[in-house]
Motif scaffolding. Sequence first.
Motif, mmCIF file in Angstrom:
data_model
loop_
_atom_site.group_PDB
_atom_site.id
_atom_site.type_symbol
_atom_site.label_atom_id
_atom_site.label_comp_id
_atom_site.label_asym_id
_atom_site.label_seq_id
_atom_site.Cartn_x
_atom_site.Cartn_y
_atom_site.Cartn_z
ATOM 1 N N GLU A 227 0.829 -1.208 0.000
ATOM 2 C CA GLU A 227 0.000 0.000 0.000
ATOM 3 C C GLU A 227 0.864 1.259 0.000
ATOM 4 O O GLU A 227 0.604 2.201 -0.722
ATOM 5 N N THR A 228 1.909 1.271 0.847
ATOM 6 C CA THR A 228 2.767 2.453 0.948
ATOM 7 C C THR A 228 4.025 2.319 0.102
ATOM 8 O O THR A 228 4.737 3.287 -0.104
ATOM 9 N N MET A 229 4.315 1.106 -0.390
ATOM 10 C CA MET A 229 5.507 0.786 -1.180
ATOM 11 C C MET A 229 6.784 1.129 -0.397
ATOM 12 O O MET A 229 7.724 1.676 -0.929
ATOM 13 N N ASP A 230 6.773 0.787 0.905
ATOM 14 C CA ASP A 230 7.899 1.037 1.797
ATOM 15 C C ASP A 230 8.421 -0.270 2.368
ATOM 16 O O ASP A 230 7.688 -1.259 2.468
ATOM 17 N N TYR A 231 9.698 -0.242 2.793
ATOM 18 C CA TYR A 231 10.313 -1.367 3.509
ATOM 19 C C TYR A 231 9.545 -1.591 4.800
ATOM 20 O O TYR A 231 9.194 -0.652 5.504
ATOM 21 N N SER A 232 9.270 -2.856 5.118
ATOM 22 C CA SER A 232 8.543 -3.176 6.345
ATOM 23 C C SER A 232 9.458 -3.890 7.343
ATOM 24 O O SER A 232 9.557 -3.485 8.495
ATOM 25 N N GLU A 233 10.126 -4.983 6.864
ATOM 26 C CA GLU A 233 10.996 -5.761 7.757
ATOM 27 C C GLU A 233 11.820 -6.726 6.923
ATOM 28 O O GLU A 233 11.585 -6.904 5.740
ATOM 29 N N ARG A 234 12.779 -7.385 7.583
ATOM 30 C CA ARG A 234 13.522 -8.454 6.922
ATOM 31 C C ARG A 234 12.633 -9.681 6.834
ATOM 32 O O ARG A 234 11.812 -9.926 7.717
ATOM 33 N N ALA A 235 12.818 -10.452 5.778
ATOM 34 C CA ALA A 235 12.008 -11.673 5.622
ATOM 35 C C ALA A 235 12.574 -12.810 6.442
ATOM 36 O O ALA A 235 13.747 -12.887 6.702
#
Length: 187
Positions: A179-187
């Motif tokens: 939705e924001t096209m931002d980094y969220s976390e490491r997978a």
Amino acid sequence: MPKINGNEIRPGNILEHNGGLWAAVKVDHVKPGKGGAFAQVELKNLRNGSKLNERFRSADKVERVRLEQRDQQFLFETDGMLTFMDSETYDQIALPADLLGERRPFLQDGMTVQIEYYGEEALNVSLPQKVTCKIVETEPVVKGQTAANSFKPATLDNGVRVMVPPFVGQDEDIVVNTETMDYSERA
């Protein structure tokens, strides 16, 4: 279909207005010094993407539409058309790729998406909120660089550029918010 008052419109509501289907994008409640209060609503047409600003007074009645949501699996893309399959009935549907807009690169083979229907007409495609992608290019990790809000650019395997924290390196998998096209976390 239920009718609601003009002051009950909320962002995300789907309305039938002027013979079209509209999504309420932004709603501002205005109380002018003179005259009655009204809701200033920014609407987006679900069929052609056009925008409209409309004023609704509390006495105005509008039709609120409920869309049916079905989970469907992405199969393939040909000539700008995306083909999806219903996981229950195995029916296939082809939708234009521009329906996803800038989120199109995050659609992966075999991904389950939610398609919203009005009757038998498909109007919208919703990707999962978080998608895992691999970083193909970024600056190397620098030891000791621990500034709280310093981010560096990174290119993902789907060609999208996002900003990532300095500790994330090349060839790592990360989770991106679609939705924001931002980094969220490491997978």
